[in-house]
Write a protein that holds these residues in place. Structure first.
Motif, mmCIF file in Angstrom:
data_model
loop_
_atom_site.group_PDB
_atom_site.id
_atom_site.type_symbol
_atom_site.label_atom_id
_atom_site.label_comp_id
_atom_site.label_asym_id
_atom_site.label_seq_id
_atom_site.Cartn_x
_atom_site.Cartn_y
_atom_site.Cartn_z
ATOM 1 N N TYR A 165 0.838 -1.211 0.000
ATOM 2 C CA TYR A 165 0.000 0.000 0.000
ATOM 3 C C TYR A 165 0.870 1.257 0.000
ATOM 4 C CZ TYR A 165 -3.962 3.023 0.472
ATOM 5 O OH TYR A 165 -4.905 3.990 0.209
ATOM 6 N N ARG A 168 2.048 1.722 -3.464
ATOM 7 C CA ARG A 168 0.961 2.162 -4.351
ATOM 8 C C ARG A 168 0.691 3.648 -4.169
ATOM 9 N NH1 ARG A 168 -3.781 -1.252 -2.465
ATOM 10 N NH2 ARG A 168 -4.972 0.011 -3.901
ATOM 11 N N LEU A 179 -6.322 -4.403 -6.893
ATOM 12 C CA LEU A 179 -5.403 -4.070 -5.795
ATOM 13 C C LEU A 179 -6.177 -3.566 -4.578
ATOM 14 C CD1 LEU A 179 -2.392 -2.449 -7.721
ATOM 15 C CD2 LEU A 179 -2.620 -4.791 -6.869
ATOM 16 N N ILE A 180 -7.225 -2.773 -4.803
ATOM 17 C CA ILE A 180 -8.058 -2.320 -3.674
ATOM 18 C C ILE A 180 -8.744 -3.529 -3.039
ATOM 19 C CG2 ILE A 180 -10.097 -0.972 -2.998
ATOM 20 C CD1 ILE A 180 -9.415 1.055 -5.184
ATOM 21 N N SER A 183 -6.375 -5.757 -1.128
ATOM 22 C CA SER A 183 -5.878 -5.070 0.071
ATOM 23 C C SER A 183 -6.939 -5.134 1.178
ATOM 24 C CB SER A 183 -5.555 -3.613 -0.313
ATOM 25 O OG SER A 183 -5.465 -2.790 0.809
ATOM 26 N N ILE A 184 -8.172 -4.793 0.834
ATOM 27 C CA ILE A 184 -9.247 -4.799 1.839
ATOM 28 C C ILE A 184 -9.529 -6.225 2.305
ATOM 29 C CG2 ILE A 184 -11.737 -4.404 2.182
ATOM 30 C CD1 ILE A 184 -11.481 -1.945 0.360
ATOM 31 N N LYS A 187 -7.057 -8.090 4.672
ATOM 32 C CA LYS A 187 -7.122 -7.651 6.072
ATOM 33 C C LYS A 187 -8.386 -8.179 6.740
ATOM 34 C CE LYS A 187 -6.191 -3.552 4.565
ATOM 35 N NZ LYS A 187 -5.897 -2.220 4.192
ATOM 36 N N PHE A 207 -13.753 6.470 -2.867
ATOM 37 C CA PHE A 207 -12.818 5.975 -3.887
ATOM 38 C C PHE A 207 -13.558 5.722 -5.195
ATOM 39 C CE2 PHE A 207 -9.652 4.335 -0.715
ATOM 40 C CZ PHE A 207 -8.558 4.885 -1.320
#
Ligand code: URA
Length: 441
Positions: A165, A168, A179-180, A183-184, A187, A207
């Motif tokens: 991140y 990025r 990628l979003i 990433s979310i 986690k 976003f």
């Protein structure tokens, strides 16, 4: 295997296999792949995207880069929620105690705000005494006793995301759907809940700027959940204006208490009822209608507010000054009223700019190291569709100096458009995405 060949493959829009993805992520985390190589890889993903399976594998590798939470010591079904971020979004603080009051468990790890969006942990820190870095045993103990607890994200969860991140952020590759999504979801999956509700924001403060993009992102995330054996549902909600009237930290906790007292603003109230009902439904607590009734009852009976008080008290804080005040009056030095000087209707807001105005007042941070002024913020007296006259106060600003208020006032005035014509009401809840199905409202 060579990173050069993998970058080339992605550049040529070919699908990567699990071994290649593992090579990229593990190599980057342990320092064998350099930032410039990873930057080229991320840019190739930005332009060419990823196939569903490829994106799910990318997420699994990110997830496996660090520790994962095992919540099995918490009894019952654990349900998590995640918002993709917005302005005035204090929904976690409202839905966690509601869901707990209705019998499901919320063991939630949250983050801090950066830029124009706020973070749940910053909001909670505005309550003096609250502890957010609890040891795992105490976190579990509170969830078992109260039904909900919110702590700050453990540093060892998904180290790959932290490193990727950060890269990025400085290589113009944040705005990539896979990628979003990875990433979310990495986690969320690492946090260990049985089911996950995603609140995907769409609009000028989010976003995702269009409903189509929000639906696509939701589909990718729901699909990743499926691949990893978790029940995931996404609700797409409006972020074309701040959520509720309060923007900041202490001021948002004050508004949370208003909602839990049954006196909250309609938009915030309606979104929280929808999110909490869907969380209960995911946790098998009944039909959608039954879940919604439980949610409404928990507010009406005062049980949800009691849960919030109990959670905060177990975490070392005290909510009295937030609950007792009818108007916001918490520790700010300067209050400044903003007038638009025009008659008409509020027709649109640049929500990101309003988030920036709150940041200028001290409510957010431009850089990670910045200190927050917890009492700073904005109270909007008008929302989109409301009639306003030139001598009516549009918003109140709270800060430590008049200078900051004047700078924020200029940003706020630029962010708000009025018109002579009345404005059609927009839907707050725009769509629901479950595995293989999109329901548009
Ligand atoms: N939130 C995240 O956690 N990751 C992103 O990439 C974007 C928003």
């Amino acid at each position: 295997m060579r990173i050069y060949d993998i970058i080339q493959k992605k550049r040529d829009n070919k699908q990567l296999n699990m071994q290649e993805i593992e090579f990229v992520i593990n190599g980057y985390v342990n320092g064998e792949i350099e930032d410039y190589q990873m930057s080229a890889f991320l840019m190739a993903v930005y332009f060419n995207g990823m196939q569903d399976e490829e994106c799910a594998n990318f997420t699994k590798c990110m997830l496996n880069s660090g520790e994962t939470m095992d919540l099995s010591e918490i009894k019952g079904i654990k349900v998590d929620k995640h918002s993709t971020g917005g302005v005035g979004d204090k929904t976690t603080l409202i839905v966690a105690p509601i869901v707990a009051a209705c019998g499901a468990k919320v063991a939630k790890m949250s983050g801090r705000g950066l830029g124009h969006t706020g973070g749940t942990i910053d909001k909670l820190e505005s309550i003096s005494g609250v502890k957010l870095d609890l040891p795992k045993e105490r976190f579990f103990e509170i969830v078992n006793k109260v039904g909900c607890c919110i702590v700050s994200q453990s540093g060892n969860l998904v180290p790959a995301d932290k490193k990727i991140y950060a890269l990025r952020d400085v290589t113009a590759t944040v705005e990539s759907m896979p990628l979003i999504a990875s990433s979310i979801m990495s986690k969320k999956l690492a946090s260990g809940a049985d089911c996950i509700l995603l609140d995907v924001k769409v609009g000028s403060g989010a976003f995702m700027k269009t409903k189509e993009d929000a639906i696509n992102l939701s589909k990718i995330m729901v699909n990743i959940g499926e691949h990893c054996g978790k029940k995931v549902v996404a609700i797409i909600t409006d972020m074309n204006e701040p959520l509720g009237n309060a923007i900041g930290n202490a001021i948002e906790v004050w508004e949370v208490c208003k909602v839990l007292k049954g006196e909250g603003p309609k938009d915030l109230n309606d979104i929280c009822i929808c999110l909490a009902s869907n969380m209960l439904y995911l946790a098998n607590k009944g039909t959608m209608e039954e879940c919604e009734k439980m949610v409404l009852d928990s507010i009406k009976s005062g049980k949800a507010l009691e849960k919030f008080k109990e959670m905060i008290s177990e975490q070392g804080g005290n909510l009295e000054k937030f609950i007792d005040a009818d108007n916001y009056n918490i520790d700010f030095k300067v209050k400044h009223e903003v007038f638009l000087g025009k008659n008409g209707y509020v027709s649109s807001m640049d929500t990101e700019k309003i988030g920036k105005a709150a940041m200028v007042l001290g409510a957010g941070r431009k850089k990670k190291e910045d200190k927050i002024d917890y009492s700073a913020g904005i109270m909007l007296n008008k929302k989109i569709g409301d009639k306003i006259s030139g001598n009516e106060c549009f918003a109140e600003l709270y800060s430590s100096s008049l200078e900051k208020c004047l700078e924020a006032e200029n940003i706020l005035k630029e962010a708000v458009i009025t018109s002579q014509n009345s404005v059609q009401e927009k839907k707050l809840i725009k769509a629901k995405v479950v595995a293989d199905e999109v329901e548009i409202f």
